[in-house]
Design a protein around this motif. Structure first.
Motif, PDB file in Angstrom:
ATOM      1  N   LEU A  54      48.601  44.852  63.590  1.00  0.00           N
ATOM      2  CA  LEU A  54      48.047  46.076  62.742  1.00  0.00           C
ATOM      3  C   LEU A  54      46.973  46.663  63.354  1.00  0.00           C
ATOM      4  N   LYS A  55      45.812  46.110  63.719  1.00  0.00           N
ATOM      5  CA  LYS A  55      44.651  46.866  64.466  1.00  0.00           C
ATOM      6  C   LYS A  55      45.115  47.569  65.452  1.00  0.00           C
ATOM      7  N   ALA A  56      45.855  46.834  66.325  1.00  0.00           N
ATOM      8  CA  ALA A  56      46.291  47.457  67.627  1.00  0.00           C
ATOM      9  C   ALA A  56      47.109  48.727  67.407  1.00  0.00           C
ATOM     10  N   VAL A  57      48.007  48.641  66.347  1.00  0.00           N
ATOM     11  CA  VAL A  57      48.679  50.088  65.871  1.00  0.00           C
ATOM     12  C   VAL A  57      47.934  50.848  65.393  1.00  0.00           C
ATOM     13  N   GLN A  58      46.700  50.574  64.562  1.00  0.00           N
ATOM     14  CA  GLN A  58      45.859  51.542  63.796  1.00  0.00           C
ATOM     15  C   GLN A  58      45.087  52.479  65.314  1.00  0.00           C
ATOM     16  N   LEU A  93      52.149  45.634  58.223  1.00  0.00           N
ATOM     17  CA  LEU A  93      52.256  46.903  59.155  1.00  0.00           C
ATOM     18  C   LEU A  93      53.021  47.938  58.324  1.00  0.00           C
ATOM     19  N   HIS A  94      54.551  47.560  57.957  1.00  0.00           N
ATOM     20  CA  HIS A  94      55.378  48.349  57.388  1.00  0.00           C
ATOM     21  C   HIS A  94      54.875  49.091  56.104  1.00  0.00           C
ATOM     22  N   ARG A  95      54.098  48.149  55.318  1.00  0.00           N
ATOM     23  CA  ARG A  95      53.494  49.124  54.308  1.00  0.00           C
ATOM     24  C   ARG A  95      52.328  49.918  54.689  1.00  0.00           C
ATOM     25  N   GLU A  96      51.466  49.634  55.746  1.00  0.00           N
ATOM     26  CA  GLU A  96      50.275  50.311  55.889  1.00  0.00           C
ATOM     27  C   GLU A  96      50.259  51.246  56.908  1.00  0.00           C
ATOM     28  N   ALA A  97      51.050  50.927  58.141  1.00  0.00           N
ATOM     29  CA  ALA A  97      51.154  52.210  59.286  1.00  0.00           C
ATOM     30  C   ALA A  97      52.664  51.868  59.608  1.00  0.00           C
TER      31      ALA A  97
END
Length: 190
Positions: free
Chosen positions: A38-42, A67-71
């Motif tokens: 998640l952090k890497a995607v953000q 990840l699917h919910r947040e980004a």
């Protein structure tokens, strides 16, 4: 296209990186495990995420669901395990393509195009659903506000609706926003 690789196996994925570079993808710095996904995607803002796993763990599926919910991003998972339950769980966590039994570099570009198209289609459906849910909430709030006006001011339904419309136009607000203000005020006053 920017690709984020996640390697959750012991095998090196240099061949995958080279295949992606060969077809013109921008390969971002690799993530060693799903925990930092998640952090890497953000931070890195990839266009697509490729996961190479033996079998998706419960932790990985939870990270993908978050990840699917947040980004949300298109996710392609290459896995050795073709268990039907795992495939369903992965798709439920937001994986757009679950590929079993290896990743042939020649198949990579079409797989990514399909995953991105599927993700885009799901995004449109999700947006339509969100819009419909919002319309339903708006309709319920408008009906509740009309009911309050009808009850407290002895208005007909048509008059209550007209009063809501007039107030919305006067204040430059949406009808549903005026309705919510009336509901909030009624709740405040008891």
């Amino acid at each position: 296209m920017r690709v984020l690789l996640v390697n959750d196996t012991d095998k090196p994925i240099a061949e995958l990186r080279e295949a992606l570079l060969a077809v013109g993808y921008d390969v971002l710095p690799q993530v060693a495990t799903a925990a930092g996904l998640l952090k890497a995607v953000q931070v890195q803002q990839p266009d697509v995420i490729i996961l190479d796993v033996d079998s998706p763990s419960r932790d990985m599926l939870e990270q993908l669901a978050m990840l699917h919910r947040e980004a949300p991003k298109p996710v392609v998972m290459f896995a050795s395990d073709g268990d039907d339950r795992l495939i369903r769980d992965a798709l439920g966590a937001g994986v757009a393509a679950y590929i079993v039994d290896g990743l042939a570099p020649a198949r990579l570009a079409p797989i990514l195009r399909v995953a991105m198209a599927r993700f885009e289609q799901q995004s449109h459906v999700r947006q339509k659903l969100d819009d419909l849910e919002q319309q339903l909430r708006d309709r319920k709030d408008i009906d509740r506000a009309k009911g309050l006006l009808m009850d407290k001011r002895n208005m007909s339904e048509a008059d209550a609706y007209a009063a809501l419309r007039q107030q919305a136009m006067k204040q430059g607000l949406r009808l549903a926003d005026v309705a919510r203000r009336i509901i909030a005020m009624a709740d405040l006053l008891g």
